[in-house]
Write a protein that holds these residues in place. Structure first.
Motif, PDB file in Angstrom:
ATOM      1  N   ASP A 233      26.026  11.341  10.043  1.00  0.00           N
ATOM      2  CA  ASP A 233      24.741  11.452   9.346  1.00  0.00           C
ATOM      3  C   ASP A 233      24.131  12.783   9.756  1.00  0.00           C
ATOM      4  O   ASP A 233      23.973  13.049  10.953  1.00  0.00           O
ATOM      5  CB  ASP A 233      23.793  10.324   9.760  1.00  0.00           C
ATOM      6  N   CYS A 234      23.804  13.613   8.789  1.00  0.00           N
ATOM      7  CA  CYS A 234      23.275  14.940   9.129  1.00  0.00           C
ATOM      8  C   CYS A 234      22.113  15.299   8.209  1.00  0.00           C
ATOM      9  O   CYS A 234      22.064  14.883   7.056  1.00  0.00           O
ATOM     10  CB  CYS A 234      24.369  16.010   9.051  1.00  0.00           C
ATOM     11  N   GLU A 235      21.188  16.052   8.770  1.00  0.00           N
ATOM     12  CA  GLU A 235      20.058  16.546   7.979  1.00  0.00           C
ATOM     13  C   GLU A 235      19.533  17.816   8.620  1.00  0.00           C
ATOM     14  O   GLU A 235      19.568  17.975   9.846  1.00  0.00           O
ATOM     15  CB  GLU A 235      18.941  15.500   7.894  1.00  0.00           C
ATOM     16  N   LEU A 236      19.077  18.722   7.782  1.00  0.00           N
ATOM     17  CA  LEU A 236      18.449  19.942   8.272  1.00  0.00           C
ATOM     18  C   LEU A 236      17.033  19.609   8.706  1.00  0.00           C
ATOM     19  O   LEU A 236      16.226  19.112   7.912  1.00  0.00           O
ATOM     20  CB  LEU A 236      18.442  21.007   7.183  1.00  0.00           C
ATOM     21  N   MET A 237      16.745  19.867   9.973  1.00  0.00           N
ATOM     22  CA  MET A 237      15.385  19.645  10.442  1.00  0.00           C
ATOM     23  C   MET A 237      14.447  20.644   9.775  1.00  0.00           C
ATOM     24  O   MET A 237      14.820  21.796   9.544  1.00  0.00           O
ATOM     25  CB  MET A 237      15.319  19.797  11.960  1.00  0.00           C
ATOM     26  N   ASN A 238      13.266  20.187   9.459  1.00  0.00           N
ATOM     27  CA  ASN A 238      12.300  21.036   8.756  1.00  0.00           C
ATOM     28  C   ASN A 238      12.062  22.318   9.564  1.00  0.00           C
ATOM     29  O   ASN A 238      11.573  22.267  10.695  1.00  0.00           O
ATOM     30  CB  ASN A 238      10.991  20.273   8.577  1.00  0.00           C
ATOM     31  N   PRO A 239      12.405  23.479   9.008  1.00  0.00           N
ATOM     32  CA  PRO A 239      12.219  24.732   9.754  1.00  0.00           C
ATOM     33  C   PRO A 239      10.764  25.066  10.050  1.00  0.00           C
ATOM     34  O   PRO A 239      10.495  25.948  10.877  1.00  0.00           O
ATOM     35  CB  PRO A 239      12.830  25.787   8.814  1.00  0.00           C
ATOM     36  N   LEU A 240       9.843  24.371   9.403  1.00  0.00           N
ATOM     37  CA  LEU A 240       8.425  24.626   9.647  1.00  0.00           C
ATOM     38  C   LEU A 240       7.909  23.899  10.887  1.00  0.00           C
ATOM     39  O   LEU A 240       6.810  24.179  11.356  1.00  0.00           O
ATOM     40  CB  LEU A 240       7.597  24.204   8.432  1.00  0.00           C
ATOM     41  N   TYR A 241       8.701  22.969  11.412  1.00  0.00           N
ATOM     42  CA  TYR A 241       8.266  22.236  12.591  1.00  0.00           C
ATOM     43  C   TYR A 241       8.158  23.157  13.808  1.00  0.00           C
ATOM     44  O   TYR A 241       8.991  24.038  14.010  1.00  0.00           O
ATOM     45  CB  TYR A 241       9.253  21.124  12.935  1.00  0.00           C
ATOM     46  N   GLN A 242       7.167  22.900  14.637  1.00  0.00           N
ATOM     47  CA  GLN A 242       7.092  23.515  15.949  1.00  0.00           C
ATOM     48  C   GLN A 242       7.899  22.676  16.938  1.00  0.00           C
ATOM     49  O   GLN A 242       8.343  21.566  16.630  1.00  0.00           O
ATOM     50  CB  GLN A 242       5.634  23.639  16.382  1.00  0.00           C
ATOM     51  N   ASP A 243       8.100  23.202  18.142  1.00  0.00           N
ATOM     52  CA  ASP A 243       8.963  22.540  19.110  1.00  0.00           C
ATOM     53  C   ASP A 243       8.502  21.112  19.413  1.00  0.00           C
ATOM     54  O   ASP A 243       9.326  20.185  19.482  1.00  0.00           O
ATOM     55  CB  ASP A 243       9.036  23.341  20.412  1.00  0.00           C
ATOM     56  N   HIS A 244       7.210  20.923  19.584  1.00  0.00           N
ATOM     57  CA  HIS A 244       6.737  19.580  19.930  1.00  0.00           C
ATOM     58  C   HIS A 244       6.938  18.608  18.767  1.00  0.00           C
ATOM     59  O   HIS A 244       7.131  17.397  18.985  1.00  0.00           O
ATOM     60  CB  HIS A 244       5.261  19.620  20.355  1.00  0.00           C
ATOM     61  N   GLU A 245       6.933  19.116  17.547  1.00  0.00           N
ATOM     62  CA  GLU A 245       7.182  18.255  16.388  1.00  0.00           C
ATOM     63  C   GLU A 245       8.662  17.911  16.282  1.00  0.00           C
ATOM     64  O   GLU A 245       9.025  16.786  15.909  1.00  0.00           O
ATOM     65  CB  GLU A 245       6.680  18.939  15.122  1.00  0.00           C
ATOM     66  N   LEU A 246       9.520  18.873  16.621  1.00  0.00           N
ATOM     67  CA  LEU A 246      10.952  18.591  16.633  1.00  0.00           C
ATOM     68  C   LEU A 246      11.274  17.507  17.667  1.00  0.00           C
ATOM     69  O   LEU A 246      12.052  16.585  17.398  1.00  0.00           O
ATOM     70  CB  LEU A 246      11.727  19.873  16.942  1.00  0.00           C
ATOM     71  N   ARG A 248       9.315  15.213  18.684  1.00  0.00           N
ATOM     72  CA  ARG A 248       8.722  13.946  18.234  1.00  0.00           C
ATOM     73  C   ARG A 248       9.675  13.186  17.306  1.00  0.00           C
ATOM     74  O   ARG A 248       9.679  11.949  17.291  1.00  0.00           O
ATOM     75  CB  ARG A 248       7.391  14.223  17.531  1.00  0.00           C
ATOM     76  N   VAL A 249      10.477  13.919  16.529  1.00  0.00           N
ATOM     77  CA  VAL A 249      11.439  13.271  15.635  1.00  0.00           C
ATOM     78  C   VAL A 249      12.370  12.349  16.418  1.00  0.00           C
ATOM     79  O   VAL A 249      12.765  11.278  15.942  1.00  0.00           O
ATOM     80  CB  VAL A 249      12.256  14.341  14.875  1.00  0.00           C
ATOM     81  N   PHE A 250      12.703  12.738  17.643  1.00  0.00           N
ATOM     82  CA  PHE A 250      13.659  11.977  18.445  1.00  0.00           C
ATOM     83  C   PHE A 250      12.979  10.974  19.382  1.00  0.00           C
ATOM     84  O   PHE A 250      13.659  10.277  20.131  1.00  0.00           O
ATOM     85  CB  PHE A 250      14.523  12.939  19.261  1.00  0.00           C
ATOM     86  N   ASP A 251      11.668  10.905  19.337  1.00  0.00           N
ATOM     87  CA  ASP A 251      10.930   9.939  20.144  1.00  0.00           C
ATOM     88  C   ASP A 251      10.843   8.641  19.348  1.00  0.00           C
ATOM     89  O   ASP A 251      10.092   8.542  18.372  1.00  0.00           O
ATOM     90  CB  ASP A 251       9.534  10.472  20.477  1.00  0.00           C
ATOM     91  N   ARG A 252      11.601   7.637  19.783  1.00  0.00           N
ATOM     92  CA  ARG A 252      11.698   6.404  19.009  1.00  0.00           C
ATOM     93  C   ARG A 252      10.411   5.592  19.019  1.00  0.00           C
ATOM     94  O   ARG A 252      10.274   4.645  18.238  1.00  0.00           O
ATOM     95  CB  ARG A 252      12.856   5.563  19.554  1.00  0.00           C
ATOM     96  N   SER A 253       9.482   5.953  19.878  1.00  0.00           N
ATOM     97  CA  SER A 253       8.218   5.224  19.938  1.00  0.00           C
ATOM     98  C   SER A 253       7.150   5.819  19.032  1.00  0.00           C
ATOM     99  O   SER A 253       6.050   5.274  18.931  1.00  0.00           O
ATOM    100  CB  SER A 253       7.695   5.193  21.378  1.00  0.00           C
ATOM    101  N   LYS A 254       7.473   6.941  18.373  1.00  0.00           N
ATOM    102  CA  LYS A 254       6.468   7.631  17.573  1.00  0.00           C
ATOM    103  C   LYS A 254       7.014   7.926  16.180  1.00  0.00           C
ATOM    104  O   LYS A 254       8.205   8.134  15.988  1.00  0.00           O
ATOM    105  CB  LYS A 254       6.056   8.943  18.248  1.00  0.00           C
TER     106      LYS A 254
END
Length: 287
Positions: A233-246, A248-254
């Motif tokens: 499963d693959c997807e391009l992470m939104n290039p507009l995200y800042q580091d803390h937003e990137l 957050r994508v992997f934080d399963r609690s948020k």
């Protein structure tokens, strides 16, 4: 497209239940084993690196398919003057939507087709995209997704071919050990040496293509494909995200914030269509 600079760094999220990349997985087990390492022990806390060679070939194949679906041909990865032992296979490749490597270079100033421009490798031409290895760890808290790392669990697996007759009672005839990474979830870090709109669009479309064709034998990653290996499963992470937003994508609690959702809309509505237009123009000019 807005004037905002997208920057040179892009991240592709990869999720796979099982990856078997030949014998090229590099582990750090010598640091943790103290001489007592058992590669089959489920308690192992062994991390390592997945080199980018197989990843690069997988991504390039997806990009080639996108180029071909636009009605253009892609550079064949093999040298045109190579002494291929299976020359008829190479010929069939050319008939399937490829041109000989370097045929797209009209003159010394030509950039060639978009695939050659990205991957280079002809006449001392460097490629424009750097594919980094993926560092993985079984300890999620130690994974830095903003550096192209992933959570993953390493094991060495044994594959046996055994006898079929009753007298020998499944006596092993051949044993093969393979290195495997299971439950991989993380980022692959790609950097453009020169960020062109058509490069970003091709990356986005190729990742979408590979995700949509993840169970096609030709587009699985690595080995053991008939055993479910390399389904990604693959997807391009939104290039507009800042580091803390990137992160957050992997934080399963948020979940995503409102600002992240707005950036998703901005990427889909304002950025991506303009990038895709640039790719279509580039490919139309190469036909």
């Amino acid at each position: 497209m807005p004037d905002n600079d997208l920057g040179a760094d892009f991240f592709v999220r990869l999720r796979s239940d099982l990856l078997i990349i030949g014998d090229s997985i590099l582990t750090d087990r010598h640091h943790a084993s103290n001489g007592n390492y058992d590669p089959t022990d489920p308690q192992n806390q062994i991390g390592g690196i997945i080199p980018s060679f197989s990843l690069s070939g997988w991504l390039r194949h997806g990009m080639e398919r996108v180029v071909q679906e636009h009605g253009a041909t892609a550079c064949h990865p093999g040298e045109a003057n190579a002494n291929f032992r299976k020359d008829e296979v190479y010929t069939r490749d050319l008939d399937a939507g490829y041109h000989p490597k370097g045929d797209c270079l009209d003159n010394d100033d030509s950039k060639g087709c978009v695939v050659l421009d990205l991957f280079g490798g002809f006449d001392d031409r460097p490629g424009k995209v750097m594919r980094r290895p993926i560092k993985f760890s079984p300890v999620r808290s130690s994974v830095d997704y903003t550096r192209g790392q992933a959570e993953g669990h390493y094991r060495r697996l044994n594959r046996n071919v055994v006898s079929r007759n009753d007298e020998d009672a499944r006596q092993p005839l051949r044993n093969v050990e393979v290195d495997a990474v299971a439950n991989l979830d993380g980022c692959w870090h790609l950097s453009f040496r020169e960020t062109k709109p058509e490069f970003v669009a091709l990356l986005a479309e190729a990742v979408d293509y590979l995700d949509a064709h993840q169970t096609d034998f030709m587009h699985q990653l690595g080995g053991a494909r008939n055993f479910g290996g390399g389904i990604v499963d693959c997807e391009l992470m939104n290039p507009l995200y800042q580091d803390h937003e990137l992160r957050r994508v992997f934080d399963r609690s948020k979940g995503p914030t409102e600002r992240m959702q707005a950036k998703d809309d901005e990427w889909a509505d304002a950025y991506l269509p303009a990038l895709q237009t640039a790719l279509a123009d580039r490919l139309e000019g190469s036909e």
